[in-house]
Design a protein around this motif. Structure first.
Motif, PDB file in Angstrom:
ATOM      1  N   LYS A 791      37.497  35.012 -26.304  1.00 43.04           N
ATOM      2  CA  LYS A 791      37.820  36.311 -26.893  1.00 43.04           C
ATOM      3  C   LYS A 791      37.610  37.433 -25.888  1.00 43.04           C
ATOM      4  O   LYS A 791      36.619  37.481 -25.169  1.00 43.04           O
ATOM      5  N   THR A 792      38.573  38.352 -25.867  1.00 45.28           N
ATOM      6  CA  THR A 792      38.538  39.491 -24.957  1.00 45.28           C
ATOM      7  C   THR A 792      38.530  40.774 -25.771  1.00 45.28           C
ATOM      8  O   THR A 792      39.256  40.892 -26.763  1.00 45.28           O
ATOM      9  N   GLU A 793      37.693  41.711 -25.371  1.00 44.26           N
ATOM     10  CA  GLU A 793      37.697  43.012 -26.039  1.00 44.26           C
ATOM     11  C   GLU A 793      38.999  43.734 -25.691  1.00 44.26           C
ATOM     12  O   GLU A 793      39.283  43.990 -24.521  1.00 44.26           O
ATOM     13  N   MET A 794      39.781  44.043 -26.702  1.00 41.15           N
ATOM     14  CA  MET A 794      41.061  44.720 -26.484  1.00 41.15           C
ATOM     15  C   MET A 794      41.088  45.998 -27.300  1.00 41.15           C
ATOM     16  O   MET A 794      40.934  45.945 -28.529  1.00 41.15           O
ATOM     17  N   ASP A 795      41.291  47.133 -26.648  1.00 38.35           N
ATOM     18  CA  ASP A 795      41.417  48.367 -27.406  1.00 38.35           C
ATOM     19  C   ASP A 795      42.793  48.416 -28.064  1.00 38.35           C
ATOM     20  O   ASP A 795      43.637  47.538 -27.867  1.00 38.35           O
ATOM     21  N   LEU A 896      46.241  41.622 -35.485  1.00 41.18           N
ATOM     22  CA  LEU A 896      45.967  42.605 -34.437  1.00 41.18           C
ATOM     23  C   LEU A 896      45.222  43.811 -34.989  1.00 41.18           C
ATOM     24  O   LEU A 896      44.350  44.373 -34.316  1.00 41.18           O
ATOM     25  N   VAL A 897      45.558  44.223 -36.209  1.00 42.61           N
ATOM     26  CA  VAL A 897      44.936  45.415 -36.785  1.00 42.61           C
ATOM     27  C   VAL A 897      43.543  45.107 -37.339  1.00 42.61           C
ATOM     28  O   VAL A 897      42.588  45.848 -37.092  1.00 42.61           O
ATOM     29  N   THR A 898      43.410  44.016 -38.086  1.00 40.82           N
ATOM     30  CA  THR A 898      42.145  43.729 -38.772  1.00 40.82           C
ATOM     31  C   THR A 898      41.179  42.902 -37.935  1.00 40.82           C
ATOM     32  O   THR A 898      39.981  42.885 -38.209  1.00 40.82           O
ATOM     33  N   GLY A 899      41.706  42.187 -36.936  1.00 40.63           N
ATOM     34  CA  GLY A 899      40.863  41.303 -36.142  1.00 40.63           C
ATOM     35  C   GLY A 899      40.524  40.009 -36.845  1.00 40.63           C
ATOM     36  O   GLY A 899      39.765  39.187 -36.321  1.00 40.63           O
ATOM     37  N   ASP A 926      40.616  52.339 -48.733  1.00 43.49           N
ATOM     38  CA  ASP A 926      41.291  53.135 -47.710  1.00 43.49           C
ATOM     39  C   ASP A 926      41.767  52.200 -46.611  1.00 43.49           C
ATOM     40  O   ASP A 926      41.014  51.339 -46.147  1.00 43.49           O
ATOM     41  N   MET A 927      43.015  52.352 -46.196  1.00 38.42           N
ATOM     42  CA  MET A 927      43.576  51.458 -45.177  1.00 38.42           C
ATOM     43  C   MET A 927      42.766  51.490 -43.893  1.00 38.42           C
ATOM     44  O   MET A 927      42.665  50.485 -43.184  1.00 38.42           O
ATOM     45  N   ILE A 928      42.174  52.614 -43.600  1.00 34.51           N
ATOM     46  CA  ILE A 928      41.434  52.736 -42.345  1.00 34.51           C
ATOM     47  C   ILE A 928      40.203  51.843 -42.336  1.00 34.51           C
ATOM     48  O   ILE A 928      39.714  51.438 -41.277  1.00 34.51           O
ATOM     49  N   ASP A 929      39.705  51.498 -43.542  1.00 34.14           N
ATOM     50  CA  ASP A 929      38.536  50.615 -43.634  1.00 34.14           C
ATOM     51  C   ASP A 929      38.891  49.169 -43.321  1.00 34.14           C
ATOM     52  O   ASP A 929      37.992  48.338 -43.122  1.00 34.14           O
ATOM     53  N   LEU A 930      40.183  48.842 -43.300  1.00 39.86           N
ATOM     54  CA  LEU A 930      40.609  47.478 -43.003  1.00 39.86           C
ATOM     55  C   LEU A 930      40.794  47.242 -41.514  1.00 39.86           C
ATOM     56  O   LEU A 930      41.003  46.111 -41.088  1.00 39.86           O
ATOM     57  N   VAL A 931      40.716  48.307 -40.732  1.00 40.40           N
ATOM     58  CA  VAL A 931      40.949  48.201 -39.290  1.00 40.40           C
ATOM     59  C   VAL A 931      39.741  47.559 -38.620  1.00 40.40           C
ATOM     60  O   VAL A 931      38.588  47.846 -38.970  1.00 40.40           O
ATOM     61  N   ASP A 932      39.979  46.717 -37.655  1.00 36.76           N
ATOM     62  CA  ASP A 932      38.939  46.010 -36.909  1.00 36.76           C
ATOM     63  C   ASP A 932      37.925  47.008 -36.344  1.00 36.76           C
ATOM     64  O   ASP A 932      38.297  48.022 -35.745  1.00 36.76           O
ATOM     65  N   SER A 933      36.650  46.679 -36.509  1.00 33.74           N
ATOM     66  CA  SER A 933      35.595  47.564 -36.002  1.00 33.74           C
ATOM     67  C   SER A 933      35.620  47.659 -34.481  1.00 33.74           C
ATOM     68  O   SER A 933      35.043  48.581 -33.903  1.00 33.74           O
ATOM     69  N   GLY A 934      36.289  46.704 -33.824  1.00 37.17           N
ATOM     70  CA  GLY A 934      36.389  46.748 -32.370  1.00 37.17           C
ATOM     71  C   GLY A 934      37.376  47.786 -31.856  1.00 37.17           C
ATOM     72  O   GLY A 934      37.464  48.015 -30.651  1.00 37.17           O
ATOM     73  N   SER A 936      38.433  51.654 -31.548  1.00 28.56           N
ATOM     74  CA  SER A 936      37.711  52.932 -31.574  1.00 28.56           C
ATOM     75  C   SER A 936      38.195  53.798 -32.720  1.00 28.56           C
ATOM     76  O   SER A 936      39.356  53.729 -33.142  1.00 28.56           O
ATOM     77  N   ASP A 937      37.290  54.651 -33.224  1.00 26.84           N
ATOM     78  CA  ASP A 937      37.614  55.503 -34.366  1.00 26.84           C
ATOM     79  C   ASP A 937      38.804  56.415 -34.081  1.00 26.84           C
ATOM     80  O   ASP A 937      39.582  56.731 -34.985  1.00 26.84           O
ATOM     81  N   THR A 938      38.945  56.843 -32.833  1.00 19.03           N
ATOM     82  CA  THR A 938      40.040  57.759 -32.490  1.00 19.03           C
ATOM     83  C   THR A 938      41.408  57.090 -32.553  1.00 19.03           C
ATOM     84  O   THR A 938      42.431  57.755 -32.617  1.00 19.03           O
ATOM     85  N   MET A 939      41.413  55.747 -32.542  1.00 19.59           N
ATOM     86  CA  MET A 939      42.683  55.012 -32.534  1.00 19.59           C
ATOM     87  C   MET A 939      42.992  54.363 -33.883  1.00 19.59           C
ATOM     88  O   MET A 939      44.048  53.764 -34.055  1.00 19.59           O
ATOM     89  N   LYS A 940      42.076  54.474 -34.840  1.00 22.38           N
ATOM     90  CA  LYS A 940      42.265  53.732 -36.090  1.00 22.38           C
ATOM     91  C   LYS A 940      43.448  54.241 -36.902  1.00 22.38           C
ATOM     92  O   LYS A 940      44.120  53.457 -37.576  1.00 22.38           O
TER      93      LYS A 940
END
Length: 984
Positions: A791-795, A896-899, A926-934, A936-940
């Protein structure tokens, strides 16, 4: 007097002359004006033609500068000869519409370009089309936002459905469009918006289609003021609350679609006033109460209320509905009996009342007109037998009554219904034999009969039902032997005959069922040895032969398929457990076989091989095997030395013979400029270079002249494991053999040229196998980079680029080839990444080159794909098209979105990622809560835009999914920061 009259006459003559002169002058001016106007309109239309530059249609053949505009195909003019209509729907048009130009046609009232592939933005120029009354741009590939439409005050018909537009819609501009009668804006990825109150002022509307438009909140009571509405579709949104009572005022409605929202409460009182209702769909909501309000809907044709919380009985009046053809009430809490007259009057197409608590008998006349395709009564409490009338229902495709309390003997004719694909009678109390006529059921793909009291022998004729993919006969009273001809079932994927009374040996022909994935023959009376040939089933994943009377030794070949489950316990097996099977994963697989022994003490509960002098047979067998191995090794060494001697001699005698030899025995076809020979590839096909395995072959990493290659060794399906694994020397001198399927597939794959599709350099063919030489991608698969120890950290920027690149690759396969290439196994494992993490679509082992039929569908019936990615239509049909790939790609976007993986325990029991995401949204998460915690908040927020696209790709109905071309455009519009810049 005479003089006076003469004078008057002369004056009249003069006036007439002046009038004629003026008339001629006016006519001349008009002709000059018309000529200029017509010339200008021709120029505008030819500019429009040049903008649609990629079209192959013949519709523009008449568009010439030496012809009148009114003679152009698709053009209509008003009495003054000015262009009034541009109507060119469904002509495969591409390019962009120059609205700045065509809105200079001052008399233009109608633009109909629906059902094409037109791209680009609508543009501000459309605001100048002030006379426009009719605009249809639906089902195109547009992008960007819709401009303000306030100036189009004469508009009556507006259709932008599934056109690809996105962003916020200018709802406010609808206030000026009061003449609107037809408004269709659905199936576009708009930004979330409450129900647009501006719509409530459009009193002339008879058609309102806002399905799949990201509308949230409640339907306002004011909807009841739109009394001219005939069609109201608000499905697949984020609507909640109760269905407003005022909707019962819409007495002209013939269609009401509210499915896939979060409506609660009861069906409103007075709903029976909608007596003209023909289609009503409020499925997949949280509706409560009973169905009593619907009993006066006597004209209803299609009633869809599945997946709600409705309770109580089904009204007896339903049995008297003269037009009812489709009834879906599954997954509710309904009780009581089905009206026995149900389906007696109309051309009943299907009924699905599964997963309720219904009781009583099955109505006998639902196939009275001979058109029913689906009879789905599973998971209820029905009793009695199956009515004889269904033995004549030749139209049936799915017959599912599993998990009830039905009994008796199945009517003979049901076993050989000509169109039946799924027969599911599991978990009932059926008795009697399986009819020999089952061999005539040429369409039957899935046979589920487990947990009944079927008896007698499994008829040999079942081997003639060659479309069978699954056979589940567990826990019955079937006796006798497994039919010898079972090897004819080439498509068979699962065979469950456990817990019966089968005897005799396991037929060796079973190894000819090359698609077999699961075999369970446990808890029978099978005898004889385990066929060595079972190890040649390369797709085999699970093998359970426990609780039988099998004897002999365990074949070493069983290690070849790399089984996830192996159970040989409680038999009469003897000899050593093969070293390759002495694994922790199979720790309990050999218990209850006293004659077995363990090599090198690897299985603690078995005695070590050779330790017990009392087990003479085992000891003798071990010694005998040692001698045989020594002899075989000696022979191989001798043959190897001889081959080497011949090889060296040939090299000395003729330096070029090694190069010529393979070219005579192998056939190499290059598709790009290459710097290696077949010899370079062939000599590298070694076990130490093996990097992956699949159902159709093994993959090797080969390095030639500093170039990294991936070589897929695709073997012929009729070869056994020993034949597949041949040394290079052993394959020399063999003539290349090609199947038509292989030829067709490679011919297409070799022509693919796209930066996001893995490159096929060449193919090398021999008698027993084929080698496909691809580019090697150093970063493995997207799955590896997201879900494994690699696994690779991907922004989000990296994930977004992977999504867009993979989408472009699929778009090319679907739209950029002479014939669409349907991948059929789109998943993150098949998206490979290069050194810069740029994606390539890979592994076409399941690809199908489409031969489009008259109805536009593919007739393929092979189960393909990977669980978690497979489109829901696969559950009941094997017909696939591009939209099945779109669904699978939507799952990749969700990854890709949720991880998250497509299937994992935290998603809940029997849930996959698509269900989990939809369930969260239905619970107002909220859809934003489904986004992978990996991420960043600025990109969610940017990730949420792609999640919305994923939701469009994974809608239940294939026709509502966007094309891959549209997906690419939507993703491009969702570029990180792109829309945000426009808002701030």
């Amino acid at each position: 007097m005479l003089i006076s009259l003469t004078h008057s006459s002369n004056m009249l003559t003069g006036k007439h002359t002046i009038f004629r002169q003026r008339k001629t002058l006016y006519l001349l001016c008009f002709l000059i004006f018309f000529s200029i106007a017509n010339s200008t309109e021709i120029e505008i239309l030819l500019k429009f033609k040049s903008s649609i530059q990629n079209s192959s249609t013949t519709v523009f053949d008449t568009w010439r500068d030496d012809s009148a505009a009114c003679n152009f195909s698709g053009i209509a003019c008003d009495p003054q000869g000015l262009v009034k209509e541009i109507s060119i729907p469904q002509q495969d048009l591409e390019g962009e519409i120059p609205f700045d130009a065509i809105c200079e046609l001052k008399s233009l009232q109608k633009i109909d370009l629906g059902g094409n592939s037109i791209g680009g933005n609508i543009g501000e120029g459309i605001r100048n089309c002030t006379k426009l009354q009719y605009l249809d741009l639906g089902y195109n590939s547009l992008n960007g936002k819709v401009p303000d439409l306030s100036s189009l005050t004469e508009m009556k018909f507006l259709n932008l459905n599934a056109s690809g537009i996105s962003g916020p819609f200018p709802w406010k501009s609808l206030e000026n469009l009061t003449p609107l009668e037809f408004l269709s804006l659905g199936d576009n990825p708009f930004e979330k918006n409450p129900f647009p109150l501006e719509v409530l002022n459009l009193k002339s509307l008879y058609w309102l289609y806002l399905t799949n438009s990201s509308i949230e909140g409640k339907i306002p009571e004011g909807i009841g003021n739109l009394t001219n509405l005939q069609n109201l579709e608000l499905s697949d949104n984020l609507l909640s609350g109760e269905i407003p009572a005022s909707i019962t005022k819409l007495t002209k409605l013939w269609q009401l679609e509210l499915y896939n929202n979060s409506f609660t409460g009861k069906i409103p009182a007075g709903f029976g006033n909608l007596t003209g209702l023909i289609n009503f769909d409020a499925s997949t909501n949280f509706l409560l109460g009973d169905l009593s309000e619907l009993k006066s809907l006597t004209r209803i044709v299609s009633l869809q209320l599945f997946e709600n919380q409705l309770a109580g009985p089904i009204p007896e009046e339903f049995g008297e509905f003269k037009f009812l053809e489709e009834l879906s009430l599954y997954t509710n809490k309904l009780t009581g009996t089905l009206p026995q007259a149900l389906g007696s009057w109309s051309d009943f197409n299907y009924i699905d009342v599964a997963e309720n608590s219904l009781t009583g008998a099955i109505p006998p006349n639902m196939c009275n007109k001979g058109k029913m395709s689906d009879l789905l009564l599973l998971q209820n409490h029905f009793t009695g037998s199956i009515p004889e009338s269904y033995a004549n229902c030749s139209s049936l495709v799915r017959f599912r009554v599993n998990n009830n309390s039905l009994s008796g003997i199945v009517p003979a004719g049901i076993w050989n219904l000509p169109n039946l694909e799924i027969l599911d009678f599991r978990s009932n109390q059926f008795q009697g034999p399986i009819s020999t006529s089952i061999g005539n059921s040429k369409s039957l793909a899935q046979l589920f009969l487990s947990n009944n009291q079927f008896s007698g022998e499994l008829p040999e004729s079942i081997s003639q039902a060659t479309s069978l993919v699954s056979i589940y006969l567990s826990s019955n009273q079937i006796e006798g032997k497994i039919p010898d001809g079972i090897g004819n079932l080439k498509m068979l994927n699962a065979l469950y005959l456990d817990s019966n009374m089968l005897s005799a040996e396991i037929p060796t022909s079973l190894s000819q069922c090359e698609s077999l994935n699961d075999i369970n023959l446990s808890n029978n009376y099978l005898t004889g040895e385990i066929p060595d040939s079972l190890g040649s089933l390369s797709s085999l994943n699970s093998l359970n032969l426990s609780e039988n009377k099998l004897s002999g030794e365990i074949p070493v070949s069983l290690s070849s398929p790399r089984l996830s489950l192996l159970d040989l316990s409680n038999n009469r097996l003897v000899g050593p457990v093969p070293f390759s099977l002495s694994l922790e994963a199979y720790n309990e697989s050999f218990v209850g076989n006293p004659g077995l022994c363990s090599q090198a003490h690897r299985i603690s509960y078995l005695r070590p091989c050779g330790s017990d002098s009392g087990e003479h047979s085992g000891e003798f067998s071990g010694r005998f095997m040692t001698i045989v191995v020594c002899l075989v090794v000696g022979t191989v060494v001798s043959l190897g030395s001889f081959v080497c001697f011949i090889y060296i001699k040939m090299r000395r005698n003729d330096h070029d013979h090694w190069i010529k030899g393979p070219s005579e025995s192998w056939e190499m076809r290059p598709y790009h400029v290459i710097s290696f020979s077949e010899e370079d590839i062939i000599k590298s096909i070694k076990r130490e270079n093996l990097i992956g395995q699949g159902g159709s072959g093994d993959v090797y990493k080969v390095v030639v002249n500093g170039m990294n290659l991936a070589v897929k060794h695709v073997w012929r399906s009729d070869l056994g494991e020993r034949q597949r694994w041949q040394s290079t020397a052993a394959m020399l001198g063999k003539k290349a053999v090609h199947s038509p399927e292989y030829e067709a597939e490679v011919a297409t794959l070799s022509s693919l040229r796209h930066v996001n599709v893995v490159k096929l350099y060449c193919s090398i063919s021999g008698e027993g196998s084929h080698l496909l030489v691809y580019e090697y991608l150093v970063n493995g698969s997207l799955w590896d980079r997201m879900h494994t120890c690699q696994k690779t950290e991907m922004d989000w920027n990296i994930r977004y680029e992977i999504a867009v690149g993979a989408a472009r690759g699929l778009e090319y396969l679907h739209h950029g080839c002479n014939r669409p290439v349907i991948h059929r196994d789109v998943k993150s494992r098949n998206i490979l990444l290069d050194e810069d993490l740029k994606p390539r679509i890979a592994d076409f082992g399941l690809a199908k080159i489409m031969h489009v039929r008259a109805d536009g569908r593919d007739s393929t019936r092979v189960v393909a794909g990977t669980h978690g990615y497979i489109a829901p239509e696969y559950a009941y049909t094997y017909k696939v098209n591009e939209k099945s790939d779109v669904y699978s790609f939507g799952v990749v976007l969700m990854e890709l979105v949720t991880g998250k993986r497509p299937l994992e325990p935290e998603l809940g029991e029997d849930k996959d990622l698509v269900q989990w995401v939809n369930g969260k949204l239905r619970s107002n998460a909220d859809m934003i809560d489904l986004v992978d915690s990996g991420i960043s908040d600025t990109m969610k927020e940017d990730a949420v835009k792609v999640l919305r696209i994923a939701l469009h790709c994974t809608v239940r109905v294939p026709a509502l999914r966007p094309s891959m071309r549209m997906v690419v455009q939507m993703l491009e519009e969702a570029e990180p920061g792109k829309l945000t810049k426009g808002h701030h």
